[in-house]
Enzyme design. Structure first.
Site, PDB file in Angstrom:
ATOM      1  N   HIS A 146       0.889  -1.065  -0.159  1.00  0.00           N
ATOM      2  CA  HIS A 146      -0.155   0.032   0.098  1.00  0.00           C
ATOM      3  C   HIS A 146       1.069   1.170   0.161  1.00  0.00           C
ATOM      4  O   HIS A 146       2.177   1.138   0.440  1.00  0.00           O
ATOM      5  CB  HIS A 146      -0.911  -0.075   1.205  1.00  0.00           C
ATOM      6  CG  HIS A 146      -2.059  -0.927   1.275  1.00  0.00           C
ATOM      7  ND1 HIS A 146      -3.058  -0.828   2.066  1.00  0.00           N
ATOM      8  CD2 HIS A 146      -2.300  -2.004   0.468  1.00  0.00           C
ATOM      9  CE1 HIS A 146      -3.935  -1.926   1.797  1.00  0.00           C
ATOM     10  NE2 HIS A 146      -3.348  -2.788   1.028  1.00  0.00           N
ATOM     11  N   CYS A 183      -1.827  -0.139   7.639  1.00  0.00           N
ATOM     12  CA  CYS A 183      -1.198   1.380   7.432  1.00  0.00           C
ATOM     13  C   CYS A 183      -1.365   2.211   8.697  1.00  0.00           C
ATOM     14  O   CYS A 183      -0.260   3.002   9.166  1.00  0.00           O
ATOM     15  CB  CYS A 183      -1.670   1.844   6.284  1.00  0.00           C
ATOM     16  SG  CYS A 183      -1.381   1.031   4.702  1.00  0.00           S
ATOM     17  N   CYS A 235      -6.024   1.702   5.943  1.00  0.00           N
ATOM     18  CA  CYS A 235      -6.575   0.423   6.587  1.00  0.00           C
ATOM     19  C   CYS A 235      -6.031   0.086   7.805  1.00  0.00           C
ATOM     20  O   CYS A 235      -4.954   1.156   8.291  1.00  0.00           O
ATOM     21  CB  CYS A 235      -6.373  -0.549   5.382  1.00  0.00           C
ATOM     22  SG  CYS A 235      -4.453  -0.925   5.550  1.00  0.00           S
ATOM     23  N   GLU A 287       0.968   3.964   1.796  1.00  0.00           N
ATOM     24  CA  GLU A 287       1.302   4.589   3.058  1.00  0.00           C
ATOM     25  C   GLU A 287       2.431   3.669   3.904  1.00  0.00           C
ATOM     26  O   GLU A 287       3.672   3.900   4.208  1.00  0.00           O
ATOM     27  CB  GLU A 287       0.353   4.458   4.055  1.00  0.00           C
ATOM     28  CG  GLU A 287      -0.967   5.254   3.668  1.00  0.00           C
ATOM     29  CD  GLU A 287      -2.077   4.379   3.145  1.00  0.00           C
ATOM     30  OE1 GLU A 287      -1.889   3.697   1.976  1.00  0.00           O
ATOM     31  OE2 GLU A 287      -3.183   4.521   3.648  1.00  0.00           O
TER      32      GLU A 287
END
Lengths: 188, 188
Positions: free
Chosen positions: B84, B117, B114, B86
């Protein structure tokens, strides 16, 4: 717990006392191992972390009864606060199995995953996580937070909590006893 | 939003309309930029993801008013469900700043983080996260779950929710409209 780390070098060798293999009708040799066996492997990984001066958390990934990957906390070595045992294990799995759909994979880890690692298990659709020591402050597999089983998430991870908790906790506590003793020595 | 990606190549150049720099008493040139400026940079990162066929989420890290790192979702490219925007951004920061204590760093991201992260932000002691689109199903910065501000955690991350939410959502929706249209074309 065996003192050698032979199963780190030869992951599939039934080297430990509780390894039991049985021939199946289809001629394959299939492992008939219990959760304790895999947690002991995770504890040996945690010991690798402790030996390197890292907070001792170890994890293994299991598919079809076989340990397919191992990892341990490497936050200090990599100078990366995200280098937890579970996250690094999960990131290694697509290469190990040659597929990024991690179906049917279980993770055994000596300490309850934090929100980051529990979230990584959800994102990667890990089937089940078995953990040792509960973490009342930050544990995100049901103890402090419930990330693994949060309703509405795209995937829920089955959880078995507190397996061999005493052994896992003892390794943790022994590590911090040593850290404190060394700090006292330095001071005096 | 500028259509070029010049600030990806020259991160510190005041190339966009809202960039305002002012000389300070100490002779340094310091940026006086608002949250919108950094979110627009995150949106350009999200566009990079979209152009590469990834779900368009982009993120930038800001320290002392300067964008020090950029990232975008690379799950498809890396075949890694943990890639992801981040998490990759955070993992890159210790190298960028030459220190693994990420004090005083803010993250701007086009979609609510999420659990994985948000947990990585807590573990890395990110000061503040500013996000665009809320995620009612899995958002872990206060919408579905509250990982960033969970009481008792070792660190809490300050949250600004819903900045430029419409723009962030529109990029998301446009991406999925294209995916669906392409799927229909393939069928017919």
């Amino acid at each position: 717990m065996p003192s050698d780390d032979s199963d780190i070098l030869f992951p599939f060798a039934p080297d430990s006392d509780d390894a039991q293999f049985a021939g199946e009708d289809d001629g394959e040799l299939k492992p008939l191992l219990g959760d304790d066996y895999y947690m002991r492997a995770a504890l040996r990984c945690a010991q690798q972390a402790a030996d390197a001066g890292e907070v001792p958390v170890g994890a293994v990934a299991v598919k079809d009864g076989l340990i397919i990957a191992r990892s341990w906390n490497q936050v200090e070595l990599l100078k990366d606060a995200t280098a937890h045992a579970e996250l690094m294990l999960i990131a290694s799995l697509p290469q190990v199995i040659g597929d990024w759909r991690l179906d049917g994979i279980d993770i055994y880890v000596t300490k309850e995953p934090c929100a980051m690692c529990a979230g990584a298990m959800v994102n990667s659709r890990i089937r089940r996580v078995v953990f040792g020591m509960r973490d009342p402050r930050c544990g995100a597999a049901g103890t402090a937070l419930n990330v693994t089983g949060f309703p509405g998430m795209l995937h829920n991870v089955e959880v078995t909590a507190g397996l061999m908790e005493e052994e896992c906790k003892e390794m943790f506590q022994a590590f911090f006893r040593t850290v404190r003793a060394n700090a006292r020595k330095k001071k005096s």
